[in-house]
Design a protein around this motif. Sequence first.
Motif, PDB file in Angstrom:
ATOM      1  N   THR A 116       5.993   7.384   0.945  1.00  0.00           N
ATOM      2  CA  THR A 116       5.983   6.254   1.872  1.00  0.00           C
ATOM      3  C   THR A 116       5.116   5.117   1.339  1.00  0.00           C
ATOM      4  N   THR A 117       5.693   3.922   1.328  1.00  0.00           N
ATOM      5  CA  THR A 117       4.923   2.726   0.989  1.00  0.00           C
ATOM      6  C   THR A 117       5.102   1.699   2.101  1.00  0.00           C
ATOM      7  N   PHE A 118       4.146   0.795   2.198  1.00  0.00           N
ATOM      8  CA  PHE A 118       4.197  -0.272   3.204  1.00  0.00           C
ATOM      9  C   PHE A 118       3.975  -1.598   2.499  1.00  0.00           C
ATOM     10  N   THR A 121       0.844  -1.197   0.000  1.00  0.00           N
ATOM     11  CA  THR A 121       0.000   0.000   0.000  1.00  0.00           C
ATOM     12  C   THR A 121       0.879   1.247   0.000  1.00  0.00           C
ATOM     13  N   ARG A 122       0.402   2.274  -0.652  1.00  0.00           N
ATOM     14  CA  ARG A 122       1.105   3.549  -0.667  1.00  0.00           C
ATOM     15  C   ARG A 122       0.419   4.471   0.338  1.00  0.00           C
TER      16      ARG A 122
END
Length: 57
Positions: free
Chosen positions: A36-38, A30-31
Motif C-alpha cells: 500500500t502506498t499513499f 508515502t509507503r
Amino acid sequence: MDLKMLYNPFYGSEKLNPEEGETKEIGLNTRIDDKTTFSAHYFRTDSDNLIGFNNVT
C-alpha cells in the motif's frame, strides 16, 4: 526571433506587456506497507496578461 517579426502587425505589438504567472505545487508520497502506498498532490497556476492567438483574424 527576428524583432521585425515579433512586432509585425500580424504577430504582436511593441505595446504588449509580457505574460506573468506563478505556479505552486506540493506533494506527498508515502509507503504504508509492502502493498500500500499513499500519494497526494496539489497544483495551482495563476496568470496575468495572457496573450492569446486568434487564428480567425
